[in-house]
Design an enzyme around this catalytic site. Structure first.
Site, mmCIF file in Angstrom:
data_model
loop_
_atom_site.group_PDB
_atom_site.id
_atom_site.type_symbol
_atom_site.label_atom_id
_atom_site.label_comp_id
_atom_site.label_asym_id
_atom_site.label_seq_id
_atom_site.Cartn_x
_atom_site.Cartn_y
_atom_site.Cartn_z
ATOM 1 N N HIS A 157 -2.591 -2.318 -9.646
ATOM 2 C CA HIS A 157 -3.249 -1.720 -8.869
ATOM 3 C C HIS A 157 -4.666 -2.628 -8.779
ATOM 4 C CE1 HIS A 157 -5.779 1.433 -6.876
ATOM 5 N NE2 HIS A 157 -4.597 2.036 -6.673
ATOM 6 N N HIS A 208 0.878 -1.194 -0.093
ATOM 7 C CA HIS A 208 0.016 0.025 -0.010
ATOM 8 C C HIS A 208 0.855 1.274 -0.190
ATOM 9 C CE1 HIS A 208 -3.681 2.275 0.659
ATOM 10 N NE2 HIS A 208 -3.770 2.253 1.834
ATOM 11 N N ASP A 213 2.579 5.535 -6.718
ATOM 12 C CA ASP A 213 3.945 5.574 -6.005
ATOM 13 C C ASP A 213 5.030 5.151 -7.003
ATOM 14 O OD1 ASP A 213 2.891 5.568 -3.494
ATOM 15 O OD2 ASP A 213 2.178 3.487 -3.343
#
Ligand code: ACO
Length: 426
Positions: free
Chosen positions: A308, A266, A365
Protein backbone atom coordinates in the site's frame (compact mmCIF):
# COMPACT_ATOMS: atom_id res chain seq x y z
CA UNK A 1 -1.67 26.74 11.11
CA UNK A 2 1.93 26.97 12.46
CA UNK A 3 4.71 29.57 12.76
CA UNK A 4 7.26 27.10 11.47
CA UNK A 5 9.16 28.08 8.31
CA UNK A 6 11.59 26.23 6.11
CA UNK A 7 14.37 27.87 4.11
CA UNK A 8 15.66 26.54 0.81
CA UNK A 9 19.09 27.71 -0.32
CA UNK A 10 20.21 26.99 -3.87
CA UNK A 11 23.81 26.41 -5.02
CA UNK A 12 24.14 30.16 -5.84
CA UNK A 13 23.41 30.97 -2.18
CA UNK A 14 19.95 32.44 -2.85
CA UNK A 15 17.57 31.62 0.04
CA UNK A 16 13.77 31.51 -0.02
CA UNK A 17 11.49 30.96 2.95
CA UNK A 18 8.33 28.82 2.95
CA UNK A 19 5.55 28.30 5.51
CA UNK A 20 5.11 24.87 7.06
CA UNK A 21 1.41 24.04 7.39
CA UNK A 22 0.26 21.70 10.15
CA UNK A 23 -3.05 19.83 10.14
CA UNK A 24 -4.88 18.36 13.14
CA UNK A 25 -2.79 15.18 12.85
CA UNK A 26 0.04 14.15 10.55
CA UNK A 27 3.36 15.59 9.40
CA UNK A 28 3.80 19.25 8.43
CA UNK A 29 3.58 20.23 4.76
CA UNK A 30 5.78 22.84 3.09
CA UNK A 31 3.53 25.34 1.28
CA UNK A 32 5.14 25.70 -2.14
CA UNK A 33 2.45 27.48 -4.19
CA UNK A 34 4.85 30.42 -4.67
CA UNK A 35 7.93 28.22 -5.19
CA UNK A 36 8.24 29.12 -8.87
CA UNK A 37 7.82 32.83 -8.14
CA UNK A 38 10.49 32.73 -5.43
CA UNK A 39 12.99 30.26 -6.92
CA UNK A 40 12.19 29.81 -10.63
CA UNK A 41 11.76 26.04 -10.01
CA UNK A 42 8.94 23.53 -9.89
CA UNK A 43 8.90 20.33 -7.82
CA UNK A 44 9.24 16.83 -9.28
CA UNK A 45 7.29 14.08 -7.50
CA UNK A 46 6.11 11.24 -9.78
CA UNK A 47 3.11 9.47 -8.24
CA UNK A 48 2.69 12.47 -5.86
CA UNK A 49 4.11 10.44 -2.93
CA UNK A 50 5.30 13.61 -1.19
CA UNK A 51 2.66 16.06 -2.41
CA UNK A 52 -0.40 17.30 -0.53
CA UNK A 53 -2.93 18.40 -3.14
CA UNK A 54 -5.58 19.94 -0.85
CA UNK A 55 -6.69 20.57 2.71
CA UNK A 56 -9.37 18.09 3.77
CA UNK A 57 -11.36 17.54 6.97
CA UNK A 58 -12.91 14.21 5.91
CA UNK A 59 -10.48 11.34 6.48
CA UNK A 60 -7.13 10.93 8.24
CA UNK A 61 -4.70 8.05 7.68
CA UNK A 62 -1.53 7.31 9.63
CA UNK A 63 0.16 4.65 7.54
CA UNK A 64 2.93 3.91 10.05
CA UNK A 65 0.51 3.11 12.87
CA UNK A 66 -2.37 1.73 10.78
CA UNK A 67 -4.85 4.44 11.82
CA UNK A 68 -7.87 5.38 9.71
CA UNK A 69 -10.29 8.05 10.98
CA UNK A 70 -13.43 9.36 9.29
CA UNK A 71 -14.29 12.83 10.63
CA UNK A 72 -12.20 11.83 13.67
CA UNK A 73 -13.92 8.47 14.35
CA UNK A 74 -11.73 5.32 14.14
CA UNK A 75 -12.74 2.89 11.41
CA UNK A 76 -12.84 0.03 13.96
CA UNK A 77 -15.57 1.81 15.94
CA UNK A 78 -17.56 2.74 12.85
CA UNK A 79 -17.38 -0.84 11.56
CA UNK A 80 -18.61 -2.17 14.88
CA UNK A 81 -21.23 0.39 15.89
CA UNK A 82 -22.41 2.31 12.84
CA UNK A 83 -24.38 1.60 9.67
CA UNK A 84 -23.32 2.39 6.11
CA UNK A 85 -25.96 5.12 5.71
CA UNK A 86 -24.93 6.72 9.00
CA UNK A 87 -21.30 6.74 7.79
CA UNK A 88 -22.53 8.36 4.54
CA UNK A 89 -24.16 11.13 6.58
CA UNK A 90 -20.99 11.53 8.65
CA UNK A 91 -18.72 11.80 5.61
CA UNK A 92 -21.03 14.24 3.84
CA UNK A 93 -21.89 16.44 6.81
CA UNK A 94 -18.98 16.16 9.24
CA UNK A 95 -20.98 14.92 12.26
CA UNK A 96 -22.95 11.81 13.18
CA UNK A 97 -26.70 12.40 12.75
CA UNK A 98 -29.16 12.42 15.65
CA UNK A 99 -32.12 10.10 15.13
CA UNK A 100 -34.36 12.61 13.37
CA UNK A 101 -31.49 13.78 11.13
CA UNK A 102 -30.81 10.14 10.28
CA UNK A 103 -34.49 9.45 9.48
CA UNK A 104 -34.65 12.53 7.23
CA UNK A 105 -31.43 11.52 5.45
CA UNK A 106 -32.59 7.94 5.02
CA UNK A 107 -35.95 9.14 3.61
CA UNK A 108 -34.16 11.48 1.20
CA UNK A 109 -31.93 8.69 -0.08
CA UNK A 110 -34.95 6.43 -0.47
CA UNK A 111 -36.79 8.98 -2.61
CA UNK A 112 -33.95 8.78 -5.12
CA UNK A 113 -33.38 5.02 -5.41
CA UNK A 114 -35.23 4.60 -8.71
CA UNK A 115 -33.59 5.50 -12.02
CA UNK A 116 -35.24 6.90 -15.13
CA UNK A 117 -36.75 4.08 -17.22
CA UNK A 118 -34.48 5.10 -20.11
CA UNK A 119 -31.49 4.00 -18.03
CA UNK A 120 -32.74 0.44 -18.44
CA UNK A 121 -32.70 0.92 -22.23
CA UNK A 122 -29.27 2.44 -21.96
CA UNK A 123 -27.94 -0.61 -20.07
CA UNK A 124 -29.70 -2.96 -22.48
CA UNK A 125 -27.63 -1.34 -25.24
CA UNK A 126 -24.45 -2.93 -23.88
CA UNK A 127 -23.28 -6.29 -25.26
CA UNK A 128 -24.52 -9.23 -23.19
CA UNK A 129 -20.95 -9.98 -22.07
CA UNK A 130 -19.90 -6.39 -21.23
CA UNK A 131 -17.82 -6.10 -18.07
CA UNK A 132 -20.02 -4.61 -15.30
CA UNK A 133 -17.39 -1.89 -14.66
CA UNK A 134 -17.61 -0.84 -18.31
CA UNK A 135 -21.38 -0.53 -17.92
CA UNK A 136 -21.07 1.30 -14.60
CA UNK A 137 -18.60 3.90 -15.81
CA UNK A 138 -20.75 4.60 -18.88
CA UNK A 139 -24.07 4.67 -17.06
CA UNK A 140 -22.95 6.94 -14.21
CA UNK A 141 -21.51 9.36 -16.78
CA UNK A 142 -24.82 9.16 -18.66
CA UNK A 143 -26.74 10.25 -15.54
CA UNK A 144 -25.60 13.81 -16.37
CA UNK A 145 -27.92 13.69 -19.38
CA UNK A 146 -30.96 13.08 -17.13
CA UNK A 147 -30.47 16.03 -14.74
CA UNK A 148 -29.75 19.14 -16.84
CA UNK A 149 -31.90 21.16 -14.47
CA UNK A 150 -29.88 20.38 -11.34
CA UNK A 151 -26.20 20.11 -12.21
CA UNK A 152 -25.21 23.73 -11.73
CA UNK A 153 -22.02 23.20 -9.73
CA UNK A 154 -22.20 26.77 -8.40
CA UNK A 155 -25.58 26.08 -6.77
CA UNK A 156 -25.10 24.46 -3.31
CA UNK A 157 -28.59 22.88 -3.44
CA UNK A 158 -27.83 21.32 -6.82
CA UNK A 159 -24.57 19.96 -5.47
CA UNK A 160 -26.29 18.31 -2.50
CA UNK A 161 -29.17 16.81 -4.50
CA UNK A 162 -26.64 15.35 -6.96
CA UNK A 163 -24.73 13.80 -4.03
CA UNK A 164 -27.94 12.22 -2.72
CA UNK A 165 -28.90 10.96 -6.19
CA UNK A 166 -25.52 9.31 -6.67
CA UNK A 167 -25.58 7.56 -3.28
CA UNK A 168 -29.17 6.41 -3.83
CA UNK A 169 -28.87 5.27 -7.44
CA UNK A 170 -25.51 3.50 -7.41
CA UNK A 171 -26.94 0.26 -5.92
CA UNK A 172 -29.74 0.29 -8.49
CA UNK A 173 -27.35 0.82 -11.40
CA UNK A 174 -24.82 -1.68 -10.02
CA UNK A 175 -27.52 -4.35 -9.74
CA UNK A 176 -28.73 -3.58 -13.29
CA UNK A 177 -25.17 -4.09 -14.61
CA UNK A 178 -25.24 -7.53 -13.00
CA UNK A 179 -28.77 -8.40 -14.18
CA UNK A 180 -27.93 -7.41 -17.76
CA UNK A 181 -24.88 -9.63 -17.63
CA UNK A 182 -26.96 -12.54 -16.28
CA UNK A 183 -29.82 -11.95 -18.70
CA UNK A 184 -32.26 -11.62 -15.79
CA UNK A 185 -34.98 -8.96 -15.48
CA UNK A 186 -34.08 -5.76 -13.65
CA UNK A 187 -35.61 -5.52 -10.17
CA UNK A 188 -37.05 -2.24 -8.90
CA UNK A 189 -35.70 -0.86 -5.61
CA UNK A 190 -37.63 -1.69 -2.44
CA UNK A 191 -37.60 1.22 0.01
CA UNK A 192 -39.09 -0.84 2.85
CA UNK A 193 -35.75 -2.53 3.58
CA UNK A 194 -32.31 -1.16 4.48
CA UNK A 195 -29.90 0.32 1.93
CA UNK A 196 -27.76 -2.84 1.89
CA UNK A 197 -30.74 -5.26 1.91
CA UNK A 198 -32.27 -3.34 -0.98
CA UNK A 199 -29.08 -3.77 -2.98
CA UNK A 200 -28.95 -7.52 -2.29
CA UNK A 201 -32.59 -7.88 -3.22
CA UNK A 202 -32.07 -6.04 -6.53
CA UNK A 203 -29.03 -8.26 -7.21
CA UNK A 204 -30.39 -11.65 -6.28
CA UNK A 205 -34.20 -11.53 -6.35
CA UNK A 206 -36.15 -12.65 -9.43
CA UNK A 207 -39.79 -11.79 -10.12
CA UNK A 208 -40.78 -15.47 -10.14
CA UNK A 209 -40.27 -16.06 -6.44
CA UNK A 210 -40.16 -14.32 -3.09
CA UNK A 211 -36.74 -13.17 -1.90
CA UNK A 212 -35.64 -14.06 1.63
CA UNK A 213 -33.09 -11.80 3.30
CA UNK A 214 -30.08 -13.33 5.02
CA UNK A 215 -29.24 -11.07 7.99
CA UNK A 216 -25.71 -12.52 8.30
CA UNK A 217 -24.96 -11.71 4.66
CA UNK A 218 -26.51 -8.23 4.97
CA UNK A 219 -24.42 -7.47 8.07
CA UNK A 220 -21.22 -8.63 6.33
CA UNK A 221 -21.94 -6.44 3.32
CA UNK A 222 -22.80 -3.48 5.59
CA UNK A 223 -19.35 -3.74 7.23
CA UNK A 224 -17.63 -4.14 3.84
CA UNK A 225 -19.38 -1.00 2.60
CA UNK A 226 -18.30 0.97 5.69
CA UNK A 227 -14.68 -0.15 5.22
CA UNK A 228 -14.67 1.05 1.61
CA UNK A 229 -16.56 4.32 2.12
CA UNK A 230 -13.57 6.69 1.92
CA UNK A 231 -9.78 6.68 1.95
CA UNK A 232 -8.57 10.27 1.51
CA UNK A 233 -6.58 11.29 -1.61
CA UNK A 234 -6.09 7.91 -3.35
CA UNK A 235 -5.95 7.64 -7.16
CA UNK A 236 -9.72 7.57 -7.76
CA UNK A 237 -10.55 10.33 -5.25
CA UNK A 238 -7.79 12.52 -6.66
CA UNK A 239 -9.21 11.77 -10.12
CA UNK A 240 -12.67 12.92 -9.00
CA UNK A 241 -11.15 16.11 -7.60
CA UNK A 242 -9.04 16.74 -10.71
CA UNK A 243 -11.93 16.07 -13.11
CA UNK A 244 -14.25 18.17 -10.94
CA UNK A 245 -11.71 21.00 -10.66
CA UNK A 246 -12.41 22.01 -14.25
CA UNK A 247 -16.08 22.50 -13.36
CA UNK A 248 -17.19 19.10 -14.71
CA UNK A 249 -20.59 18.07 -13.39
CA UNK A 250 -20.79 15.61 -10.45
CA UNK A 251 -21.89 12.61 -12.52
CA UNK A 252 -19.03 13.07 -15.01
CA UNK A 253 -16.59 13.58 -12.12
CA UNK A 254 -17.70 10.39 -10.34
CA UNK A 255 -17.56 8.47 -13.64
CA UNK A 256 -13.91 9.58 -13.89
CA UNK A 257 -13.31 8.22 -10.38
CA UNK A 258 -14.92 4.90 -11.33
CA UNK A 259 -12.60 4.65 -14.36
CA UNK A 260 -9.58 5.22 -12.14
CA UNK A 261 -10.77 2.68 -9.57
CA UNK A 262 -11.05 0.01 -12.26
CA UNK A 263 -7.27 -0.54 -12.56
CA UNK A 264 -5.69 -3.62 -10.93
CA UNK A 265 -3.30 -1.44 -8.89
CA UNK A 266 -6.37 0.13 -7.19
CA UNK A 267 -9.95 -1.21 -6.93
CA UNK A 268 -9.40 -3.96 -9.48
CA UNK A 269 -7.01 -5.71 -7.08
CA UNK A 270 -9.76 -7.68 -5.27
CA UNK A 271 -10.64 -9.48 -8.50
CA UNK A 272 -6.93 -10.07 -9.19
CA UNK A 273 -6.49 -11.56 -5.68
CA UNK A 274 -9.11 -14.25 -6.29
CA UNK A 275 -7.61 -15.03 -9.71
CA UNK A 276 -4.24 -15.40 -8.04
CA UNK A 277 -5.58 -17.63 -5.24
CA UNK A 278 -7.53 -19.76 -7.72
CA UNK A 279 -4.42 -20.13 -9.79
CA UNK A 280 -2.54 -21.47 -6.77
CA UNK A 281 -5.48 -23.66 -5.76
CA UNK A 282 -6.26 -25.16 -9.16
CA UNK A 283 -3.02 -25.13 -11.12
CA UNK A 284 0.53 -26.30 -10.56
CA UNK A 285 1.45 -22.97 -8.87
CA UNK A 286 2.33 -23.19 -5.20
CA UNK A 287 2.66 -20.50 -2.56
CA UNK A 288 6.44 -20.77 -2.94
CA UNK A 289 6.45 -20.34 -6.74
CA UNK A 290 3.94 -17.50 -6.50
CA UNK A 291 6.08 -15.65 -3.97
CA UNK A 292 9.20 -16.30 -6.05
CA UNK A 293 7.49 -14.77 -9.11
CA UNK A 294 6.43 -11.72 -7.07
CA UNK A 295 10.04 -11.17 -6.00
CA UNK A 296 11.52 -11.67 -9.47
CA UNK A 297 12.27 -8.23 -10.92
CA UNK A 298 12.18 -9.67 -14.45
CA UNK A 299 8.57 -10.78 -13.93
CA UNK A 300 5.91 -8.02 -13.88
CA UNK A 301 3.76 -10.15 -11.56
CA UNK A 302 3.06 -8.70 -8.10
CA UNK A 303 1.43 -10.40 -5.18
CA UNK A 304 -2.07 -9.00 -5.50
CA UNK A 305 -3.63 -7.62 -2.33
CA UNK A 306 -0.21 -6.86 -0.85
CA UNK A 307 1.41 -3.46 -0.37
CA UNK A 308 0.00 0.00 0.00
CA UNK A 309 1.28 3.46 -0.80
CA UNK A 310 0.40 4.73 2.68
CA UNK A 311 0.03 1.76 5.07
CA UNK A 312 3.48 0.45 5.92
CA UNK A 313 2.72 -1.78 8.93
CA UNK A 314 -0.82 -2.96 8.47
CA UNK A 315 -4.03 -1.85 6.80
CA UNK A 316 -6.64 -1.53 9.58
CA UNK A 317 -9.39 -2.40 7.11
CA UNK A 318 -7.63 -5.68 6.23
CA UNK A 319 -7.54 -6.58 9.93
CA UNK A 320 -11.30 -6.02 10.27
CA UNK A 321 -12.08 -7.96 7.08
CA UNK A 322 -9.84 -10.87 8.08
CA UNK A 323 -11.79 -11.01 11.38
CA UNK A 324 -15.05 -10.87 9.45
CA UNK A 325 -13.91 -13.80 7.28
CA UNK A 326 -13.24 -15.84 10.41
CA UNK A 327 -16.72 -15.08 11.81
CA UNK A 328 -18.74 -15.43 8.67
CA UNK A 329 -17.43 -18.12 6.38
CA UNK A 330 -19.20 -20.93 8.22
CA UNK A 331 -22.50 -19.03 8.37
CA UNK A 332 -22.38 -18.04 4.73
CA UNK A 333 -21.15 -21.41 3.50
CA UNK A 334 -18.10 -19.57 2.14
CA UNK A 335 -15.00 -20.85 0.47
CA UNK A 336 -13.07 -22.01 3.54
CA UNK A 337 -10.19 -23.63 1.56
CA UNK A 338 -9.63 -20.36 -0.32
CA UNK A 339 -9.56 -18.46 2.99
CA UNK A 340 -7.12 -20.98 4.47
CA UNK A 341 -4.92 -20.58 1.42
CA UNK A 342 -5.00 -16.79 1.85
CA UNK A 343 -3.95 -17.19 5.50
CA UNK A 344 -1.07 -19.46 4.46
CA UNK A 345 0.05 -16.98 1.83
CA UNK A 346 -0.07 -14.12 4.34
CA UNK A 347 1.96 -16.18 6.83
CA UNK A 348 4.57 -17.03 4.18
CA UNK A 349 5.05 -13.33 3.33
CA UNK A 350 5.38 -12.41 7.01
CA UNK A 351 8.34 -14.79 7.19
CA UNK A 352 9.94 -13.55 3.96
CA UNK A 353 12.67 -10.84 4.05
CA UNK A 354 11.59 -9.35 0.70
CA UNK A 355 8.13 -8.50 2.03
CA UNK A 356 9.34 -7.57 5.52
CA UNK A 357 12.02 -5.18 4.24
CA UNK A 358 9.60 -3.46 1.87
CA UNK A 359 6.87 -3.46 4.50
CA UNK A 360 4.35 -5.17 2.21
CA UNK A 361 1.33 -6.42 4.16
CA UNK A 362 -2.15 -7.54 3.05
CA UNK A 363 -4.34 -4.58 2.09
CA UNK A 364 -8.15 -4.38 2.22
CA UNK A 365 -8.45 -6.12 -1.14
CA UNK A 366 -6.68 -9.25 -0.01
CA UNK A 367 -9.63 -10.50 2.03
CA UNK A 368 -12.56 -8.55 0.58
CA UNK A 369 -12.84 -10.87 -2.45
CA UNK A 370 -13.22 -13.89 -0.15
CA UNK A 371 -16.13 -12.23 1.67
CA UNK A 372 -17.75 -11.23 -1.60
CA UNK A 373 -17.51 -14.74 -2.94
CA UNK A 374 -19.19 -15.97 0.22
CA UNK A 375 -21.96 -13.45 -0.52
CA UNK A 376 -22.33 -15.01 -4.01
CA UNK A 377 -21.16 -11.85 -5.69
CA UNK A 378 -19.44 -12.80 -8.94
CA UNK A 379 -15.84 -11.77 -9.42
CA UNK A 380 -16.44 -9.28 -12.20
CA UNK A 381 -18.76 -7.38 -9.82
CA UNK A 382 -16.12 -6.95 -7.08
CA UNK A 383 -14.84 -3.60 -8.28
CA UNK A 384 -18.43 -2.44 -8.89
CA UNK A 385 -19.12 -3.17 -5.21
CA UNK A 386 -16.09 -1.10 -4.26
CA UNK A 387 -17.28 1.76 -6.50
CA UNK A 388 -20.75 1.63 -4.97
CA UNK A 389 -19.35 1.91 -1.44
CA UNK A 390 -16.77 4.58 -2.38
CA UNK A 391 -19.24 6.88 -4.17
CA UNK A 392 -20.02 8.64 -0.89
CA UNK A 393 -16.31 9.29 -0.30
CA UNK A 394 -15.80 10.63 -3.81
CA UNK A 395 -18.81 12.93 -3.65
CA UNK A 396 -17.90 14.15 -0.15
CA UNK A 397 -14.50 15.20 -1.50
CA UNK A 398 -16.12 16.78 -4.56
CA UNK A 399 -18.46 18.78 -2.27
CA UNK A 400 -15.59 19.80 0.02
CA UNK A 401 -13.55 20.95 -2.97
CA UNK A 402 -16.38 23.14 -4.21
CA UNK A 403 -16.62 24.99 -0.90
CA UNK A 404 -12.85 25.40 -0.48
CA UNK A 405 -11.82 29.07 -0.89
CA UNK A 406 -8.40 27.92 -2.19
CA UNK A 407 -9.98 25.72 -4.90
CA UNK A 408 -8.65 26.22 -8.44
CA UNK A 409 -8.32 24.00 -11.49
CA UNK A 410 -5.77 21.22 -10.93
CA UNK A 411 -2.84 21.53 -13.31
CA UNK A 412 0.44 19.72 -12.48
CA UNK A 413 3.69 20.68 -14.22
CA UNK A 414 6.31 18.45 -15.87
CA UNK A 415 9.99 18.10 -16.70
CA UNK A 416 10.14 18.25 -20.48
CA UNK A 417 12.53 15.59 -21.84
CA UNK A 418 11.70 15.78 -25.55
CA UNK A 419 13.64 17.34 -28.40
CA UNK A 420 15.07 20.82 -28.01
CA UNK A 421 13.42 23.37 -30.31
CA UNK A 422 14.19 22.56 -33.97
CA UNK A 423 13.03 23.72 -37.39
CA UNK A 424 10.57 21.90 -39.67
CA UNK A 425 12.61 20.38 -42.55
CA UNK A 426 12.52 22.60 -45.62
N1 ACO B 1 4.29 -7.75 -4.76
C1 ACO B 1 5.65 -7.76 -4.90
N2 ACO B 1 6.42 -6.65 -4.75
C2 ACO B 1 5.80 -5.50 -4.46
C3 ACO B 1 4.39 -5.42 -4.29
C4 ACO B 1 3.63 -6.60 -4.44
N3 ACO B 1 2.32 -6.59 -4.29
N4 ACO B 1 4.06 -4.15 -4.01
C5 ACO B 1 5.19 -3.45 -4.00
N5 ACO B 1 6.26 -4.27 -4.27
C6 ACO B 1 7.67 -3.89 -4.29
C7 ACO B 1 8.04 -3.11 -5.54
O1 ACO B 1 8.47 -3.95 -6.58
C8 ACO B 1 9.13 -2.24 -5.00
O2 ACO B 1 10.30 -3.03 -4.89
P1 ACO B 1 11.78 -2.39 -5.11
O3 ACO B 1 11.93 -1.39 -4.02
O4 ACO B 1 12.69 -3.54 -5.04
O5 ACO B 1 11.74 -1.76 -6.48
C9 ACO B 1 8.70 -1.89 -3.59
O6 ACO B 1 7.87 -3.00 -3.18
C10 ACO B 1 7.89 -0.59 -3.48
O7 ACO B 1 6.81 -0.67 -4.39
P2 ACO B 1 6.15 0.59 -5.11
O8 ACO B 1 5.60 0.17 -6.43
O9 ACO B 1 7.12 1.74 -5.11
O10 ACO B 1 4.99 0.93 -4.12
P3 ACO B 1 3.79 1.88 -4.45
O11 ACO B 1 3.47 2.61 -3.20
O12 ACO B 1 4.05 2.71 -5.66
O13 ACO B 1 2.60 0.87 -4.85
C11 ACO B 1 0.75 -0.58 -4.70
C12 ACO B 1 1.58 0.51 -4.01
C13 ACO B 1 0.29 -0.06 -6.11
C14 ACO B 1 -0.47 -0.86 -3.88
C15 ACO B 1 1.63 -1.84 -4.87
O14 ACO B 1 2.04 -2.31 -3.60
C16 ACO B 1 0.92 -2.94 -5.66
O15 ACO B 1 0.98 -2.96 -6.89
N6 ACO B 1 0.23 -3.90 -4.95
C17 ACO B 1 -0.50 -4.95 -5.60
C18 ACO B 1 -1.84 -4.42 -6.10
C19 ACO B 1 -2.82 -4.15 -4.96
O16 ACO B 1 -3.00 -4.96 -4.07
N7 ACO B 1 -3.50 -2.99 -5.05
C20 ACO B 1 -4.52 -2.59 -4.07
C21 ACO B 1 -4.09 -1.36 -3.33
S1 ACO B 1 -5.19 -0.99 -2.02
C22 ACO B 1 -6.57 -0.33 -2.75
O17 ACO B 1 -6.56 0.19 -3.81
C23 ACO B 1 -7.81 -0.44 -2.00
Amino acid sequence: MTNKKITLTDSDGKSSEFDVLQGTHGPGCIAISDLYKKTGHFTYDPGYGATGSCKSAITFINGEEGILLHRGYPIEQLAEKSSYLEVCYLLLNGELPNSSEFDDFSDTIKTHTMVHENIRDFINGFRYDAHPMAMLVGTVGALSSFYHDSIDINNPEHRVISAHRLIAKLPTIASYCYKHHRGQPFMYPDNSVSYVENFMQMMFAVPAQEYTHNPVAAKALEVMMILHADHEQNASTSTVRLAGSSGANPFASIAAGIASLWGPAHGGANEAVINMLENIYNSGETIETTIARAKDKNDPFRLMGFGHRVYKNFDPRAKIIAGLCHELLDDLDGDQPMFNLALELEQATLEDDYFRERRLYPNVDFYSGIIMRALNIPMNMFTVMFAMARTVGWISHWLEMHSDPEFRIGRPRQIYTGHAKRDYPS
